[in-house]
Enzyme design. Structure first.
Site, mmCIF file in Angstrom:
data_model
loop_
_atom_site.group_PDB
_atom_site.id
_atom_site.type_symbol
_atom_site.label_atom_id
_atom_site.label_comp_id
_atom_site.label_asym_id
_atom_site.label_seq_id
_atom_site.Cartn_x
_atom_site.Cartn_y
_atom_site.Cartn_z
ATOM 1 N N LYS A 22 4.044 26.329 24.946
ATOM 2 C CA LYS A 22 2.856 26.408 24.081
ATOM 3 C C LYS A 22 1.579 26.590 24.899
ATOM 4 O O LYS A 22 0.752 27.441 24.599
ATOM 5 C CB LYS A 22 2.737 25.118 23.248
ATOM 6 C CG LYS A 22 1.393 24.942 22.591
ATOM 7 C CD LYS A 22 1.340 23.734 21.712
ATOM 8 C CE LYS A 22 0.671 22.510 22.301
ATOM 9 N NZ LYS A 22 -0.746 22.624 22.622
ATOM 10 N N ASN A 23 1.432 25.786 25.942
ATOM 11 C CA ASN A 23 0.165 25.811 26.672
ATOM 12 C C ASN A 23 0.010 27.045 27.560
ATOM 13 O O ASN A 23 -1.060 27.263 28.122
ATOM 14 C CB ASN A 23 -0.009 24.526 27.487
ATOM 15 C CG ASN A 23 -0.295 23.333 26.586
ATOM 16 O OD1 ASN A 23 -0.472 23.490 25.371
ATOM 17 N ND2 ASN A 23 -0.320 22.144 27.175
ATOM 18 N N CYS A 116 -10.945 15.739 18.292
ATOM 19 C CA CYS A 116 -9.607 15.940 17.746
ATOM 20 C C CYS A 116 -8.919 14.586 17.727
ATOM 21 O O CYS A 116 -9.523 13.560 18.045
ATOM 22 C CB CYS A 116 -8.812 16.939 18.573
ATOM 23 S SG CYS A 116 -8.216 16.297 20.116
ATOM 24 N N ARG A 121 -13.476 16.177 22.418
ATOM 25 C CA ARG A 121 -12.905 17.320 23.145
ATOM 26 C C ARG A 121 -14.070 18.197 23.596
ATOM 27 O O ARG A 121 -14.288 19.291 23.044
ATOM 28 C CB ARG A 121 -11.990 18.074 22.187
ATOM 29 C CG ARG A 121 -10.794 18.779 22.816
ATOM 30 C CD ARG A 121 -9.629 17.860 23.034
ATOM 31 N NE ARG A 121 -8.612 18.537 23.835
ATOM 32 C CZ ARG A 121 -7.338 18.694 23.475
ATOM 33 N NH1 ARG A 121 -6.920 18.225 22.337
ATOM 34 N NH2 ARG A 121 -6.486 19.302 24.274
ATOM 35 N N PRO A 122 -14.853 17.712 24.581
ATOM 36 C CA PRO A 122 -16.036 18.472 24.997
ATOM 37 C C PRO A 122 -15.651 19.800 25.645
ATOM 38 O O PRO A 122 -14.551 19.939 26.180
ATOM 39 C CB PRO A 122 -16.713 17.552 26.019
ATOM 40 C CG PRO A 122 -15.639 16.646 26.512
ATOM 41 C CD PRO A 122 -14.645 16.510 25.391
ATOM 42 N N ASP A 124 -18.209 21.352 27.596
ATOM 43 C CA ASP A 124 -19.392 21.576 28.435
ATOM 44 C C ASP A 124 -19.058 22.354 29.709
ATOM 45 O O ASP A 124 -19.837 23.217 30.147
ATOM 46 C CB ASP A 124 -20.063 20.235 28.775
ATOM 47 C CG ASP A 124 -19.086 19.224 29.364
ATOM 48 O OD1 ASP A 124 -17.968 19.092 28.839
ATOM 49 O OD2 ASP A 124 -19.425 18.589 30.385
ATOM 50 N N ASP A 305 0.540 14.649 28.539
ATOM 51 C CA ASP A 305 1.331 15.090 27.382
ATOM 52 C C ASP A 305 2.732 14.475 27.370
ATOM 53 O O ASP A 305 3.429 14.546 26.354
ATOM 54 C CB ASP A 305 1.464 16.624 27.375
ATOM 55 C CG ASP A 305 0.159 17.302 26.983
ATOM 56 O OD1 ASP A 305 -0.748 16.613 26.498
ATOM 57 O OD2 ASP A 305 0.052 18.532 27.176
ATOM 58 N N ARG A 397 3.138 21.853 15.490
ATOM 59 C CA ARG A 397 2.128 22.546 16.317
ATOM 60 C C ARG A 397 2.694 22.932 17.674
ATOM 61 O O ARG A 397 2.223 23.890 18.291
ATOM 62 C CB ARG A 397 0.913 21.625 16.554
ATOM 63 C CG ARG A 397 -0.057 21.581 15.389
ATOM 64 C CD ARG A 397 -1.308 20.812 15.792
ATOM 65 N NE ARG A 397 -1.695 21.185 17.131
ATOM 66 C CZ ARG A 397 -2.043 20.341 18.099
ATOM 67 N NH1 ARG A 397 -2.094 19.056 17.880
ATOM 68 N NH2 ARG A 397 -2.367 20.780 19.292
#
Ligand code: UD1
Length: 420
Positions: A22-23, A116, A121-122, A124, A305, A397
């Site tokens: 997925k990632n 989330c 979940r920045p 920047d 994860d 997901r």
């Protein structure tokens, strides 16, 4: 509404083929925006987050269609540079499209991804890096307006090795003039996969896997056929399933070099884990042993994860294991659910202390997030009796077919439809 019904308390025995990562596939789908010509993404997992990426690509005028396990993407028809708020909310990692849209169109408009289920979940670091490459970004009122008549390559230094920021900046840098170096880049294997994809399309990217990545920008990228790497977190999940239930399983396609911190912990817990050219074999007899403290860290450290699924595997361990979550603020939401099965877990801030109990009992559980949901399944395999797991949309997901995969490993699990 779908639920999972798991009858636990029996050892596993079987073999599972590991899905595409997925990632990896999410940034690769964003990267297709940089190419002219058709891209064939092979071994593309069918996931809710992939569907969301496809809808984003289609909303921008691109074509995407499935052909077996391949997703075919053609971005020739691109006619937009804005992602709607609805699509942005469907997938928190949609910010990854920013760098690619900006590089291709010279402007991009999307809503701020916000928080989330794992906490804030920045982005920047993504925005600072893009600004340094020459983008003008106005982030007032939750909307991001980005413009860059021209992006200019340069040295970028990340204050922490963010995976998403590294990928976003790699994509933007492909469209910049000159050379960009990303220092303190994330070193996750999926970044190597993105580099390999970009190079297969004619890009010139090097250094992935180290903390300095160099991108020569300004090259016209073409289409290609590319096979996505196996999903190391799905593999970690299934290793933990075997450790939890006991028995033995073979994970076809899994690469131990991407999972060495996870397999090291499982060996310490008493599992026999062996790698071969075809995958990873794991055999576990009796209750696992408690292990030394598990601290999540950027790759090559222990992956955040895999924290929840490992915790689930150690609920019946002999002894006490300390977990320290160092990446996300809110990543113990599965703990309350696990304690409903009789688990002994105490949380204080970023630390969770798991004391193994001899038995877990099946009950009704609710998924709180993607990996937390997978952890409930891992624990349920070791629990006496039946467990119902609801709100499994979170699991969809990131797992293409968790029911089929766990069945292949010998689990008694089914997806059932309920009234509510
Ligand atoms: C990616 C993975 C996710 C994994 C995470 C950490 C994808 C699609 N998702 O998420 O599964 O859990 O890496 O391995 O690949 N941060 C900032 N500012 C930023 C960006 C990040 O402060 O601009 C912080 C985050 O809040 C977090 C840490 O950096 O605490 C790591 O985040 P990051 O590596 O960016 O994770 P993601 O790319 O979002």
């Amino acid at each position: 509404m779908s639920q999972l019904l798991i009858r636990g308390g029996r050892p596993l025995r079987g073999e599972v083929a590991i899905q595409g990562a997925k990632n990896s596939v999410l940034p690769i789908l964003a990267a297709t925006l940089l190419t002219a010509g058709q891209v064939e993404v092979r071994n593309c997992p069918r996931l809710r987050d992939v569907d969301a990426s496809v809808r984003i690509l289609q909303s921008l005028g691109c074509q995407a269609r499935w052909e077996g396990a391949s997703l075919l993407v053609d971005t020739a028809g691109l006619n937009g540079c804005a992602i709607s708020d609805t699509l942005m909310r469907e997938m928190r990692s949609s910010a990854i499209f920013l760098g690619a849209i900006l590089a291709r169109c010279g402007q991009a408009e999307l809503s701020y991804p916000g928080g989330c289920e794992l906490g804030p979940r920045p982005i920047d670091l993504h925005l600072n890096g893009l600004r340094e490459l020459g983008a003008e970004i106005d982030d007032s009122g939750g909307l991001l307006h980005c413009r860059a008549a021209r992006l200019q390559g340069r040295e970028l230094v990340l204050s922490l090795p963010s995976v998403g920021a590294t990928e976003n900046l790699m994509l933007a840098a492909c469209g910049a003039e000159g050379v960009t170096t990303i220092c303190n880049a994330a070193r996750e294997p999926e970044i190597g996969d993105l580099q390999d994809f970009l190079n297969a399309c004619g890009g010139k990217v090097s250094g992935a896997g180290t903390s300095a990545i160099t991108i020569e920008g300004g090259r016209q990228l073409h289409g290609c056929a590319y096979t996505v790497m196996p999903d190391r977190i799905a593999a970690a999940t299934y290793l933990c399933a075997v450790a939890s239930a006991g028995g033995e399983g073979f994970l076809r396609g899994a690469r131990e070099q991407h999972l060495s911190t996870v397999t090291a912990v499982l060996r310490e817990a008493g599992c026999d884990v062996r790698r071969s050219a075809e995958g990873i074999a794991c055999a576990c007899r009796g209750r696992p042993k408690a292990v030394r403290p598990v601290r999540t860290a950027p790759y090559p450290g222990f992956p955040t994860d895999a924290q929840a699924v490992l915790m689930a595997a150690l609920l019946r361990s002999r002894g006490t294991t300390v977990f320290e979550e160092n990446i996300f603020e809110n990543r113990y939401r599965h703990v309350d659910e696990l304690t409903r099965m009789g688990a002994d877990i105490r949380v204080a801030g970023r630390v969770a202390v798991v004391t193994g109990t001899e038995t877990l009992h099946g009950t009704n559980l609710r998924c709180t997030d993607l990996r937390g949901g997978a952890a409930l399944c891992v624990a349920a395999l070791a629990a006496e009796g039946q467990t119902h797991v609801s709100e499994i949309g979170h699991i969809d997901r990131g797992y293409q077919d968790i029911v089929g995969d766990l069945r292949d490993l010998g689990a008694d699990i089914a997806r059932i439809e309920t009234e509510e």
